[in-house]
Design an enzyme around this catalytic site. Sequence first.
Site, PDB file in Angstrom:
ATOM      1  N   LYS A  17       7.668 -11.087   5.882  1.00 27.04           N
ATOM      2  CA  LYS A  17       8.359 -12.278   5.370  1.00 27.04           C
ATOM      3  C   LYS A  17       9.799 -11.973   4.971  1.00 27.04           C
ATOM      4  CE  LYS A  17       5.804 -13.048   1.730  1.00 27.04           C
ATOM      5  NZ  LYS A  17       4.792 -11.982   1.820  1.00 27.04           N
TER       6      LYS A  17
ATOM      7  N   ARG B 209       3.252 -19.039  -4.498  1.00 27.96           N
ATOM      8  CA  ARG B 209       2.300 -17.943  -4.362  1.00 27.96           C
ATOM      9  C   ARG B 209       0.882 -18.379  -4.748  1.00 27.96           C
ATOM     10  NH1 ARG B 209       5.391 -13.310  -3.541  1.00 27.96           N
ATOM     11  NH2 ARG B 209       4.142 -11.427  -3.704  1.00 27.96           N
TER      12      ARG B 209
ATOM     13  N   ARG C  38       6.673   1.769   3.556  1.00 27.04           N
ATOM     14  CA  ARG C  38       7.852   1.103   3.014  1.00 27.04           C
ATOM     15  C   ARG C  38       8.423   1.823   1.798  1.00 27.04           C
ATOM     16  NH1 ARG C  38       7.097  -5.329   2.190  1.00 27.04           N
ATOM     17  NH2 ARG C  38       6.192  -4.724   0.210  1.00 27.04           N
TER      18      ARG C  38
ATOM     19  N   ARG D  32       8.258   1.148  -1.508  1.00 26.78           N
ATOM     20  CA  ARG D  32       8.661   0.444  -2.717  1.00 26.78           C
ATOM     21  C   ARG D  32       7.777   0.919  -3.862  1.00 26.78           C
ATOM     22  NH1 ARG D  32       8.661  -5.834  -1.604  1.00 26.78           N
ATOM     23  NH2 ARG D  32       6.952  -5.873  -3.102  1.00 26.78           N
TER      24      ARG D  32
ATOM     25  N   ARG E 102      -2.724  -6.186  -4.372  1.00 21.21           N
ATOM     26  CA  ARG E 102      -1.851  -7.260  -3.855  1.00 21.21           C
ATOM     27  C   ARG E 102      -2.521  -8.001  -2.704  1.00 21.21           C
ATOM     28  NH1 ARG E 102       2.760  -3.723  -2.882  1.00 21.21           N
ATOM     29  NH2 ARG E 102       3.838  -5.395  -1.818  1.00 21.21           N
TER      30      ARG E 102
HETATM   31  P1  AMP Z   1       7.208  -9.726  -3.187  1.00 26.23           P
HETATM   32  O1  AMP Z   1       8.550  -9.051  -3.078  1.00 26.23           O
HETATM   33  O2  AMP Z   1       7.275 -11.170  -2.744  1.00 26.23           O
HETATM   34  O3  AMP Z   1       6.125  -8.964  -2.500  1.00 26.23           O
HETATM   35  O4  AMP Z   1       6.839  -9.785  -4.744  1.00 26.23           O
HETATM   36  C1  AMP Z   1       6.665  -8.601  -5.492  1.00 26.23           C
HETATM   37  C2  AMP Z   1       5.918  -8.919  -6.773  1.00 26.23           C
HETATM   38  O5  AMP Z   1       6.666  -9.860  -7.552  1.00 26.23           O
HETATM   39  C3  AMP Z   1       4.548  -9.560  -6.592  1.00 26.23           C
HETATM   40  O6  AMP Z   1       3.533  -8.602  -6.382  1.00 26.23           O
HETATM   41  C4  AMP Z   1       4.390 -10.304  -7.925  1.00 26.23           C
HETATM   42  O7  AMP Z   1       4.074  -9.392  -8.956  1.00 26.23           O
HETATM   43  C5  AMP Z   1       5.797 -10.795  -8.204  1.00 26.23           C
HETATM   44  N1  AMP Z   1       6.061 -12.139  -7.645  1.00 26.23           N
HETATM   45  C6  AMP Z   1       6.930 -12.461  -6.646  1.00 26.23           C
HETATM   46  N2  AMP Z   1       6.943 -13.776  -6.415  1.00 26.23           N
HETATM   47  C7  AMP Z   1       6.064 -14.327  -7.290  1.00 26.23           C
HETATM   48  C8  AMP Z   1       5.619 -15.653  -7.542  1.00 26.23           C
HETATM   49  N3  AMP Z   1       6.072 -16.703  -6.834  1.00 26.23           N
HETATM   50  N4  AMP Z   1       4.696 -15.840  -8.530  1.00 26.23           N
HETATM   51  C9  AMP Z   1       4.228 -14.812  -9.255  1.00 26.23           C
HETATM   52  N5  AMP Z   1       4.596 -13.537  -9.054  1.00 26.23           N
HETATM   53  C10 AMP Z   1       5.513 -13.283  -8.083  1.00 26.23           C
END
Ligand code: AMP
Length: 184
Positions: A14, A89, A128, A130, A141
Site C-alpha cells: 500500500k 483500519r 523491510r 521497520r 498485525r
Molecule cells: P502502517 O504504516 O499503516 O502499517 O501503520 C503502522 C502502525 O500504526 C499500525 O500497526 C498501527 O499501530 C498504527 N496505525 C496506523 N494507522 C492506523 C489507524 N488508522 N488506526 C489505528 N492505528 C493505526
Amino acid sequence: MTRLIFLGAPGAGKGTQAEILAAHLSVPHISTGEILRSAIAQQTPLGIKAKSYVDNGDLVPDELILDLIKDRLSQNDAQKGWILDGFPRNVPQAEYLSTLLTELDQDCTAVINLEVPDSTLIERLLGRGRKDDNEETIANRLDVYRQKTAPLIDFYQNTGLLKTVNGDRTLEEISTELQTIVKS
Ligand code: AMP
C-alpha cells in the site's frame, strides 16, 4: 479529482504504491502510519500516547486518529484530492470517514484493495526492517488486519467503490494497473 482509499494487509505494498500514484497525480499521500511514526520520533503528545500500540502492532485507539484525519483532510493541499494509506483500519473509522467526507463535501473516487497471499506478505515484511517488522509483531498485525480491517472489504463492496488489484506482481505492473484504474 482523485480521492482514493488503499486497503490491504501489512506488506501488501500500500505505502509504496500509494506514494508512486500520489506523485503521479500530484495529490498528497496521507499515511496514518507515517504520521504516527513521525510523532513517535518527535515524542509529541500523540507520539507518546501511540508508541506502545505501534510497537506491539495493535491499532492505536480511534480517538487518537479521527481528529488527526479530520485536520489532515481539511488542509489546503487535500482540496485537490488525496490518497489515504492505512486509514480507515476498522469499521468505526470507515463510518466516521464517510460522515466526515459528507461534511467536507468530498467524495471518495475508489477503494483499492491490494490482494497478496500470506506467504508473500510475511516475506516482504521480514525483508523491510521497520521496528514493528519483527516476527512476533508481524503475526499480531496480520491478526489485527484479519479481525478489524478485512471487514472493510465488504463494507466498501457494498458501496460499489471497491476495486481489487492483484498485488503479487512486480511494482511496475501494479503501478501501471493502478494508473489505468484511476484514469477510467
Ligand atoms: P502502517 O504504516 O499503516 O502499517 O501503520 C503502522 C502502525 O500504526 C499500525 O500497526 C498501527 O499501530 C498504527 N496505525 C496506523 N494507522 C492506523 C489507524 N488508522 N488506526 C489505528 N492505528 C493505526
